[in-house]
Design a protein around this motif. Structure first.
Motif, PDB file in Angstrom:
ATOM      1  N   ASP A 105       0.824  -1.208   0.000  1.00  0.00           N
ATOM      2  CA  ASP A 105       0.000   0.000   0.000  1.00  0.00           C
ATOM      3  C   ASP A 105       0.855   1.253   0.000  1.00  0.00           C
ATOM      4  O   ASP A 105       0.508   2.266  -0.630  1.00  0.00           O
ATOM      5  N   LEU A 106       1.962   1.231   0.718  1.00  0.00           N
ATOM      6  CA  LEU A 106       2.874   2.369   0.747  1.00  0.00           C
ATOM      7  C   LEU A 106       3.366   2.684  -0.664  1.00  0.00           C
ATOM      8  O   LEU A 106       3.347   3.843  -1.109  1.00  0.00           O
ATOM      9  N   LEU A 107       3.780   1.660  -1.369  1.00  0.00           N
ATOM     10  CA  LEU A 107       4.258   1.844  -2.741  1.00  0.00           C
ATOM     11  C   LEU A 107       3.129   2.300  -3.647  1.00  0.00           C
ATOM     12  O   LEU A 107       3.334   3.144  -4.535  1.00  0.00           O
ATOM     13  N   CYS A 108       1.934   1.786  -3.430  1.00  0.00           N
ATOM     14  CA  CYS A 108       0.781   2.151  -4.256  1.00  0.00           C
ATOM     15  C   CYS A 108       0.463   3.641  -4.136  1.00  0.00           C
ATOM     16  O   CYS A 108       0.263   4.328  -5.135  1.00  0.00           O
ATOM     17  N   ILE A 109       0.442   4.156  -2.910  1.00  0.00           N
ATOM     18  CA  ILE A 109       0.133   5.572  -2.700  1.00  0.00           C
ATOM     19  C   ILE A 109       1.227   6.464  -3.273  1.00  0.00           C
ATOM     20  O   ILE A 109       0.958   7.454  -3.956  1.00  0.00           O
ATOM     21  N   ALA A 110       2.482   6.105  -2.997  1.00  0.00           N
ATOM     22  CA  ALA A 110       3.599   6.899  -3.509  1.00  0.00           C
ATOM     23  C   ALA A 110       3.602   6.919  -5.029  1.00  0.00           C
ATOM     24  O   ALA A 110       3.837   7.969  -5.662  1.00  0.00           O
ATOM     25  N   LEU A 111       3.324   5.770  -5.643  1.00  0.00           N
ATOM     26  CA  LEU A 111       3.289   5.690  -7.100  1.00  0.00           C
ATOM     27  C   LEU A 111       2.150   6.523  -7.668  1.00  0.00           C
ATOM     28  O   LEU A 111       2.295   7.172  -8.711  1.00  0.00           O
ATOM     29  N   ALA A 112       1.006   6.541  -6.978  1.00  0.00           N
ATOM     30  CA  ALA A 112      -0.127   7.346  -7.445  1.00  0.00           C
ATOM     31  C   ALA A 112       0.234   8.823  -7.466  1.00  0.00           C
ATOM     32  O   ALA A 112      -0.044   9.534  -8.443  1.00  0.00           O
ATOM     33  N   PHE A 113       0.853   9.314  -6.399  1.00  0.00           N
ATOM     34  CA  PHE A 113       1.251  10.720  -6.375  1.00  0.00           C
ATOM     35  C   PHE A 113       2.323  11.011  -7.426  1.00  0.00           C
ATOM     36  O   PHE A 113       2.298  12.065  -8.085  1.00  0.00           O
ATOM     37  N   GLY A 114       3.279  10.093  -7.585  1.00  0.00           N
ATOM     38  CA  GLY A 114       4.325  10.305  -8.569  1.00  0.00           C
ATOM     39  C   GLY A 114       3.793  10.344  -9.987  1.00  0.00           C
ATOM     40  O   GLY A 114       4.166  11.221 -10.784  1.00  0.00           O
ATOM     41  N   LEU A 115       2.916   9.412 -10.325  1.00  0.00           N
ATOM     42  CA  LEU A 115       2.337   9.390 -11.669  1.00  0.00           C
ATOM     43  C   LEU A 115       1.455  10.611 -11.913  1.00  0.00           C
ATOM     44  O   LEU A 115       1.458  11.188 -13.012  1.00  0.00           O
ATOM     45  N   ALA A 116       0.700  11.013 -10.879  1.00  0.00           N
ATOM     46  CA  ALA A 116      -0.147  12.198 -11.029  1.00  0.00           C
ATOM     47  C   ALA A 116       0.707  13.448 -11.221  1.00  0.00           C
ATOM     48  O   ALA A 116       0.369  14.325 -12.036  1.00  0.00           O
TER      49      ALA A 116
END
Length: 264
Positions: free
Chosen positions: A38-49
């Motif tokens: 989940d940590l990676l999922c949230i960080a990736l979402a912000f990075g991609l956005a």
């Protein structure tokens, strides 16, 4: 260069996209920074956005998407101080709009109750994902935002992102979130913290001061470091009023017979 109104609209839209995507992974998908996945999922979402929004509006407004970054770029002489407040207001509008739409969408889930949901609000102490105290929250928010301001200044030239800017900013924001998510849910952005806190109220509003103070101070620090370390290619092209006056006075002294010109 785009008009101020167009640049403010770009900042509002870009900030909306960043927060709607990043916080949406928490609010709608239920990801929480208590597992590695989940940590990676949230960080990736912000990075991609961040990458997507920087690509969309970086050539128009510079894609600050964050009042702390606007402060930092002003300190680095990549952005005029007089536009910091208008940019901050536009970013707040985008953040509140994103939080509002997330609230409307989340209410469609039968078991949704705001009182028992994190709603991606930032906090410390009892409201930190891993129980970190206030000094830890101050330190991580300050340091991570300073890093982001320095990175943003390094890819900003004459108020706009260079072509490689989105490729740099996306991973930088993802890395900053990997650091800060367990501590504070990673505000790193006063607008992002405010939008979520307005709906959670209570403890979130009481702790909101930290998520303005620490990122703002970090942004200024990152901007000052950028000003000291980076080259001068990114400085504003137009001189300020004192510089213009000095140039005009020098020209008059060199050619005393010429008619005075306005120092504009």
């Amino acid at each position: 260069m785009a008009s101020l109104a167009r640049r403010l609209l770009a900042e509002a839209v870009g900030t909306f996209g960043l927060i709607f995507a990043g916080c949406g992974v928490v609010v709608l998908a239920g990801c929480k920074p208590d597992t590695a996945a989940d940590l990676l999922c949230i960080a990736l979402a912000f990075g991609l956005a961040a990458y997507a929004m920087a690509r969309a509006v970086g050539s128009i407004s510079g894609a600050h998407l964050n009042p702390a970054i606007s402060l930092g770029l002003a300190a680095a002489r990549r952005f005029p101080w007089r536009e910091v407040i208008p940019y901050g207001i536009a970013q707040l509008v985008g953040a509140v709009a994103a939080a509002t739409l997330l609230m409307l969408a989340a209410q469609g889930r039968p078991d949704f109750a705001l009182s028992s949901e994190r709603f991606a609000a930032n906090g410390y102490g009892l409201h930190s994902p891993a129980g970190y105290d206030m000094p830890s929250a101050l330190a991580i928010e300050f340091a991570a935002t300073a890093m982001l301001a320095l990175v943003t200044a390094s890819v900003t030239r004459r108020r706009r992102l260079i072509a490689a800017g989105p490729v740099v900013l996306g991973p930088a924001l993802a890395m900053a979130h990997l650091l800060a998510l367990p501590v504070t849910y990673a505000a790193l952005n006063p607008a992002r913290a405010t939008g979520q806190a307005l709906f959670v109220q209570g403890w979130a509003m009481a702790q909101l001061w930290l998520f303005w103070l620490a990122p703002a101070a970090g942004g200024l620090m990152g901007g000052l470091i950028a000003f000291c370390l980076l080259d001068e290619d990114g400085l504003l092209t137009e001189p300020d009023e004192l510089t213009a006056l000095a140039r005009w006075a020098a020209a008059e002294a060199a050619e005393p017979g010429c008619d005075p010109q306005s120092p504009t």
